[in-house]
Design a protein around this motif. Sequence first.
Motif, short mmCIF file in Angstrom:
data_model
loop_
_atom_site.label_atom_id
_atom_site.label_comp_id
_atom_site.label_asym_id
_atom_site.label_seq_id
_atom_site.Cartn_x
_atom_site.Cartn_y
_atom_site.Cartn_z
N GLU A 3 -16.30 36.33 86.96
CA GLU A 3 -17.04 35.24 87.63
C GLU A 3 -18.09 34.61 86.72
OE1 GLU A 3 -16.72 38.31 88.88
OE2 GLU A 3 -15.72 38.19 90.83
N LYS A 4 -18.75 35.44 85.93
CA LYS A 4 -19.80 34.93 85.05
C LYS A 4 -19.23 33.96 84.02
CE LYS A 4 -22.35 39.25 85.59
NZ LYS A 4 -22.67 40.55 84.97
N PHE A 5 -18.05 34.29 83.51
CA PHE A 5 -17.41 33.40 82.54
C PHE A 5 -16.99 32.09 83.21
CE2 PHE A 5 -13.46 31.78 80.64
CZ PHE A 5 -13.89 31.54 79.35
N TYR A 6 -16.38 32.18 84.38
CA TYR A 6 -15.90 30.98 85.07
C TYR A 6 -17.03 30.12 85.62
CZ TYR A 6 -11.05 32.44 84.68
OH TYR A 6 -9.81 32.78 84.19
N ALA A 7 -18.23 30.67 85.67
CA ALA A 7 -19.38 29.88 86.11
C ALA A 7 -19.88 28.95 85.01
CB ALA A 7 -20.51 30.81 86.56
N LEU A 8 -19.40 29.18 83.79
CA LEU A 8 -19.82 28.35 82.66
C LEU A 8 -19.16 26.97 82.72
CD1 LEU A 8 -19.37 30.96 79.77
CD2 LEU A 8 -21.55 30.05 80.60
N LEU A 47 -24.83 37.95 74.78
CA LEU A 47 -24.34 37.03 75.81
C LEU A 47 -22.84 37.18 75.99
CD1 LEU A 47 -25.36 34.95 77.79
CD2 LEU A 47 -25.04 33.18 76.04
N LEU A 48 -22.12 37.40 74.88
CA LEU A 48 -20.68 37.61 74.98
C LEU A 48 -20.38 38.86 75.81
CD1 LEU A 48 -17.84 36.68 74.15
CD2 LEU A 48 -18.10 38.02 72.05
N PHE A 49 -21.20 39.91 75.61
CA PHE A 49 -21.03 41.14 76.40
C PHE A 49 -21.47 40.94 77.85
CE2 PHE A 49 -20.88 43.51 72.29
CZ PHE A 49 -19.71 44.22 72.54
N PHE A 50 -22.25 39.92 78.11
CA PHE A 50 -22.62 39.59 79.48
C PHE A 50 -21.40 39.05 80.24
CE2 PHE A 50 -24.21 36.36 82.54
CZ PHE A 50 -24.94 37.19 83.38
N TYR A 51 -20.56 38.30 79.53
CA TYR A 51 -19.36 37.73 80.14
C TYR A 51 -18.20 38.71 80.16
CZ TYR A 51 -21.98 33.42 79.26
OH TYR A 51 -22.96 32.46 79.22
N PHE A 52 -18.12 39.57 79.13
CA PHE A 52 -17.03 40.54 79.02
C PHE A 52 -17.63 41.89 78.63
CE2 PHE A 52 -15.36 36.35 78.05
CZ PHE A 52 -14.28 36.27 78.92
N ARG A 53 -17.32 42.92 79.40
CA ARG A 53 -17.96 44.22 79.21
C ARG A 53 -17.71 44.82 77.83
NH1 ARG A 53 -15.52 47.41 84.14
NH2 ARG A 53 -13.75 46.15 83.40
#
Length: 201
Positions: A3-8, A47-53
Amino acid sequence: MNEKFYALPQEKQDRILNAGFRVFSKNSYKKSPMLEIANEADISKSLLFFYFRNKKELYLFLMKKAEEITLEHLVKSGCYQESDIFEMMYKGLLAKAELMKRYPDMSNFALKAYYEDDEEVKDELQKIIAPYKSIKTNTAIPRLDPKEYKEGLDLELMYQDMYLASEGYIYQMQHQGEVDVDKVVSDYRRIIDFWKQLYKR
């Protein structure tokens, strides 16, 4: 799911996708650091790890995304609704050309991922790839009317020859450096017209 990625915004999503496609297409899974992907995307590693674990999650996401994006563009192109085999192939090429413009490293990533054997991702990759191995997607001949083609022509062999030539042409262009997509489309239109003259009555 992500969801965090798709919110971008879409532009930022594409930057991250293209960064992942590019780095993973040039290196093995193991030798593709998240920091390099973050740098390519012009974002911080945190930030990349925020979008993908983790790297595995990003890698598998990219493989599924490549599948989703490709199908979406092919459907949108209208190639599956085309009754003429030559125009079907041309519309499919137009869809691939659009993909090459927007995601220039995606097809190279997908090809490299297809043969990736790293234990960390191998099993999950095979689950994604399995449907394409179990059906003869690229070898099934479309419904062709023999009356439209020259007498005695082996239509299955004709289609296989055109399909392999098309794939080979695209592969060759992609490995010559930066692809001139407009030239690819122009060349392919000429090839399609040549095949029509060669095979049709």
